[in-house]
Each structure stands twice: as C-alpha cells, then as structure tokens.
Design an enzyme around this catalytic site. Structure first.
Site, PDB file in Angstrom:
ATOM      1  N   ASN A   8      -3.186  25.111  41.813  1.00  0.00           N
ATOM      2  CA  ASN A   8      -2.970  24.060  42.819  1.00  0.00           C
ATOM      3  C   ASN A   8      -3.014  24.727  44.191  1.00  0.00           C
ATOM      4  O   ASN A   8      -2.058  25.374  44.603  1.00  0.00           O
ATOM      5  CB  ASN A   8      -1.609  23.391  42.570  1.00  0.00           C
ATOM      6  CG  ASN A   8      -1.281  22.326  43.607  1.00  0.00           C
ATOM      7  OD1 ASN A   8      -2.126  22.001  44.438  1.00  0.00           O
ATOM      8  ND2 ASN A   8      -0.072  21.800  43.565  1.00  0.00           N
ATOM      9  N   TRP A   9      -4.141  24.574  44.873  1.00  0.00           N
ATOM     10  CA  TRP A   9      -4.298  25.240  46.181  1.00  0.00           C
ATOM     11  C   TRP A   9      -3.471  24.552  47.267  1.00  0.00           C
ATOM     12  O   TRP A   9      -3.379  25.057  48.381  1.00  0.00           O
ATOM     13  CB  TRP A   9      -5.773  25.250  46.601  1.00  0.00           C
ATOM     14  CG  TRP A   9      -6.666  26.115  45.742  1.00  0.00           C
ATOM     15  CD1 TRP A   9      -6.293  26.844  44.636  1.00  0.00           C
ATOM     16  CD2 TRP A   9      -8.067  26.346  45.919  1.00  0.00           C
ATOM     17  NE1 TRP A   9      -7.380  27.504  44.117  1.00  0.00           N
ATOM     18  CE2 TRP A   9      -8.487  27.219  44.889  1.00  0.00           C
ATOM     19  CE3 TRP A   9      -9.012  25.905  46.838  1.00  0.00           C
ATOM     20  CZ2 TRP A   9      -9.803  27.658  44.761  1.00  0.00           C
ATOM     21  CZ3 TRP A   9     -10.334  26.333  46.714  1.00  0.00           C
ATOM     22  CH2 TRP A   9     -10.719  27.208  45.687  1.00  0.00           C
ATOM     23  N   LYS A  10      -2.937  23.381  46.969  1.00  0.00           N
ATOM     24  CA  LYS A  10      -2.167  22.588  47.945  1.00  0.00           C
ATOM     25  C   LYS A  10      -2.984  22.400  49.230  1.00  0.00           C
ATOM     26  O   LYS A  10      -4.211  22.366  49.175  1.00  0.00           O
ATOM     27  CB  LYS A  10      -0.797  23.221  48.185  1.00  0.00           C
ATOM     28  CG  LYS A  10      -0.018  23.422  46.866  1.00  0.00           C
ATOM     29  CD  LYS A  10       1.426  23.781  47.050  1.00  0.00           C
ATOM     30  CE  LYS A  10       2.098  23.943  45.691  1.00  0.00           C
ATOM     31  NZ  LYS A  10       3.520  24.260  45.774  1.00  0.00           N
ATOM     32  N   HIS A  95       3.543  15.240  41.839  1.00  0.00           N
ATOM     33  CA  HIS A  95       4.045  16.537  42.310  1.00  0.00           C
ATOM     34  C   HIS A  95       5.287  16.324  43.182  1.00  0.00           C
ATOM     35  O   HIS A  95       5.352  15.363  43.955  1.00  0.00           O
ATOM     36  CB  HIS A  95       2.953  17.270  43.101  1.00  0.00           C
ATOM     37  CG  HIS A  95       3.270  18.715  43.289  1.00  0.00           C
ATOM     38  ND1 HIS A  95       4.161  19.143  44.237  1.00  0.00           N
ATOM     39  CD2 HIS A  95       2.865  19.819  42.623  1.00  0.00           C
ATOM     40  CE1 HIS A  95       4.266  20.467  44.163  1.00  0.00           C
ATOM     41  NE2 HIS A  95       3.494  20.906  43.185  1.00  0.00           N
ATOM     42  N   GLU A 164       8.101  21.508  36.692  1.00  0.00           N
ATOM     43  CA  GLU A 164       8.232  22.320  37.902  1.00  0.00           C
ATOM     44  C   GLU A 164       9.603  22.086  38.526  1.00  0.00           C
ATOM     45  O   GLU A 164       9.788  21.096  39.262  1.00  0.00           O
ATOM     46  CB  GLU A 164       7.158  21.943  38.920  1.00  0.00           C
ATOM     47  CG  GLU A 164       5.751  22.273  38.481  1.00  0.00           C
ATOM     48  CD  GLU A 164       4.809  22.512  39.656  1.00  0.00           C
ATOM     49  OE1 GLU A 164       4.086  23.506  39.617  1.00  0.00           O
ATOM     50  OE2 GLU A 164       4.821  21.725  40.618  1.00  0.00           O
ATOM     51  N   SER A 205       6.600  29.481  41.338  1.00  0.00           N
ATOM     52  CA  SER A 205       6.620  30.899  41.715  1.00  0.00           C
ATOM     53  C   SER A 205       6.083  31.839  40.642  1.00  0.00           C
ATOM     54  O   SER A 205       6.503  32.992  40.574  1.00  0.00           O
ATOM     55  CB  SER A 205       8.039  31.328  42.092  1.00  0.00           C
ATOM     56  OG  SER A 205       8.510  30.546  43.157  1.00  0.00           O
ATOM     57  N   GLY A 226       0.833  27.789  42.281  1.00  0.00           N
ATOM     58  CA  GLY A 226       0.624  27.437  43.681  1.00  0.00           C
ATOM     59  C   GLY A 226       0.158  28.663  44.456  1.00  0.00           C
ATOM     60  O   GLY A 226      -1.011  29.054  44.414  1.00  0.00           O
ATOM     61  N   GLY A 227       1.095  29.305  45.150  1.00  0.00           N
ATOM     62  CA  GLY A 227       0.786  30.423  46.050  1.00  0.00           C
ATOM     63  C   GLY A 227      -0.115  31.497  45.442  1.00  0.00           C
ATOM     64  O   GLY A 227      -1.064  31.951  46.094  1.00  0.00           O
TER      65      GLY A 227
HETATM   66  P1  13P Z   1       4.263  28.063  43.747  1.00  0.00           P
HETATM   67  O1  13P Z   1       3.555  28.773  42.618  1.00  0.00           O
HETATM   68  O2  13P Z   1       3.743  28.411  45.093  1.00  0.00           O
HETATM   69  O3  13P Z   1       5.755  28.180  43.617  1.00  0.00           O
HETATM   70  O4  13P Z   1       3.924  26.509  43.578  1.00  0.00           O
HETATM   71  C1  13P Z   1       4.125  25.898  42.364  1.00  0.00           C
HETATM   72  C2  13P Z   1       3.583  24.528  42.447  1.00  0.00           C
HETATM   73  O5  13P Z   1       4.151  23.674  43.105  1.00  0.00           O
HETATM   74  C3  13P Z   1       2.310  24.261  41.762  1.00  0.00           C
HETATM   75  O6  13P Z   1       2.038  22.905  41.706  1.00  0.00           O
END
Ligand code: 13P
Length: 245
Positions: A8-10, A95, A164, A205, A226-227
C-alpha cells in the site's frame, strides 16, 4: 494457501518515483514463485504501473487503495469500481486512515465490499482496533460483521481481510508494534468468523526484519505493507522472506 504480500503506497510517489519503484520490483520479482504480490499505487499512477507490470509476469497484480461504490454519476472526484475493473484485481477498503480522516463507517465500507464483488474485484477489507484494550477483539469482530453484512458464504472466499491494529501502523521506529503472537490471536478470531478460504493478512510496521514474526504464524496468510513498500529492496526482501528464503 500461498502467502500474499500487498504493497500500500498510500499518498506517496510522484510519477517518476512510481515508475522506478514498479520497474525495480518487477525486475527483481521476475519469475518469482511461492508468493502472490499486489502493488497498490495512488489512483493517478495505476495506468503507468499497469503498463510496467504488463510486460512482466502476471503474478504481480495491481490493486487500488480505495473506490466509490456507485457505478457512475455526479460524484466529483470519485473513482468507481467499474472504472477500476479495467486495471485492477484488488481494492483496499475500510483502511483505518479512511475511517479516521474521511469519516468512513461500516455501512459505507459494506457498500464498497459489495461493489467490488459485483465487478469481480477482490476487496482487501481492513479492520483493526484504535487502541489495545480488553474490548478490542469484540470491536474488531463487530466491525468485521457489519462490513460483511449480506456477503454470502461463497463470496467470503473472494475476499481478503487485513488485520491492521491502528496503534501499530507506521510505528516501526518509535515503539509499540504488535507481536506475531498477538497478531495471530486476532487473525485466528477473524478466520473463525470468515472461514478458512478467506486469506487473512497482518499489517502494521512490517519490515524485512520483522516479517518472519508474522508470516510464521498459523492464522496469518500474508502481510499488508505501508512504509516498507516504498523502497524496492526492502519490499522485495519482504516478498523473499514471505516465501521462506
Ligand atoms: P505501515 O507498514 O507503514 O505501518 O502501514 C501499514 C498500513 O497501513 C498498510 O495498509
């Protein structure tokens, strides 16, 4: 079931970052077996990433980060599932960041789940408690049941659920992160509700150093990243660990 790793690149990447990232991931995961991979870039780069992945292995799939449940009409700025159908196989719905910043509730998320199923796209339904408390598991189950209202048993097999915990998102460098055992306990609870056919992912994370803690658990079928999905080497490292390298 084969592990599923979703990126998820957000709201990150410009056009050139998105192309470089997708190209690097594609090249490093070329002919990659043993794990299913999904990239979810921002809407605006979906077409670009689709064209980069097209000339590769169809095992890297494309997903969207959101959708609007109506087919078309006067919904300025929104993107419908029928529009996404051309490009994507998956759509992230519910989300916690959409619940938090855009006031999305279970009823609206339920509409999105049904819209995805109508167009044969797999919803990745996110659930998770804001804070850890005695009632968190009850709340997660309540959210899950409300978001899945009206979904048939057969349709459940076409859904992915991602657990999550909000307190564990984007905290890799600062502290509280769900342990593999804790994440497994909640994923087991979710699995009991949705059935064995529905993949259940953990997200929050996860890095290439911690992915083993989750992927080794009995009730966790994959991870939502995510990150760590914004760096090709880190993300590919996670995919490799997920298949047991
Ligand atoms: P992080 O891996 O940055 O904590 O994000 C998790 C997330 O929200 C994926 O949808």
């Amino acid at each position: 079931m084969q592990p599923l790793v979703v990126a998820n690149w957000k709201m990150n990447t410009g056009i050139s970052d998105a192309s470089v990232l997708a190209t690097m991931v594609r090249n490093q995961l070329h002919e990659f077996n043993g794990v299913d991979v999904v990239l979810c870039p921002p809407f605006i780069w979906l077409q670009e990433v689709a064209s980069i992945l097209e000339i590769s292995d169809p095992r890297i799939k494309l997903g969207a980060q959101n959708c609007y449940p109506e087919k078309d009409g006067p919904f300025t700025g929104e993107i419908s599932v029928s529009m996404l159908q051309e490009l994507c196989s998956y759509i992230i719905v519910g989300h916690s960041e959409r619940r938090e910043h855009f006031g999305e509730n279970n009823e609206f998320i339920n509409e999105k789940v049904h819209a995805c199923l109508r167009y044969n796209l797999t919803p990745i339904l996110c659930v998770g408690e804001k804070q850890k408390s005695e009632n968190s598991q009850k709340k997660i189950l309540k959210d899950l049941i409300e978001c899945l209202e009206g979904v048939t048993k057969d349709e459940l097999a076409k859904i992915v659920v991602a657990y999550e915990p909000v307190w564990s998102i984007s905290t890799a460098t600062q502290g509280d992160i769900a342990s593999g055992e804790y994440a497994n306990e909640v994923c087991e609870l979710i699995k009991k509700e949705v059935g064995k056919e529905t993949p259940v992912l953990y997200g929050g994370s996860v890095t290439s150093l911690t992915v083993d803690n989750y992927i080794s658990q009995k009730s966790i079928d994959g991870v939502l990243i995510g990150g760590s999905s914004l760096n090709a080497n880190n993300f590919v490292g996670i995919c490799k660990k997920a298949r047991g390298e």
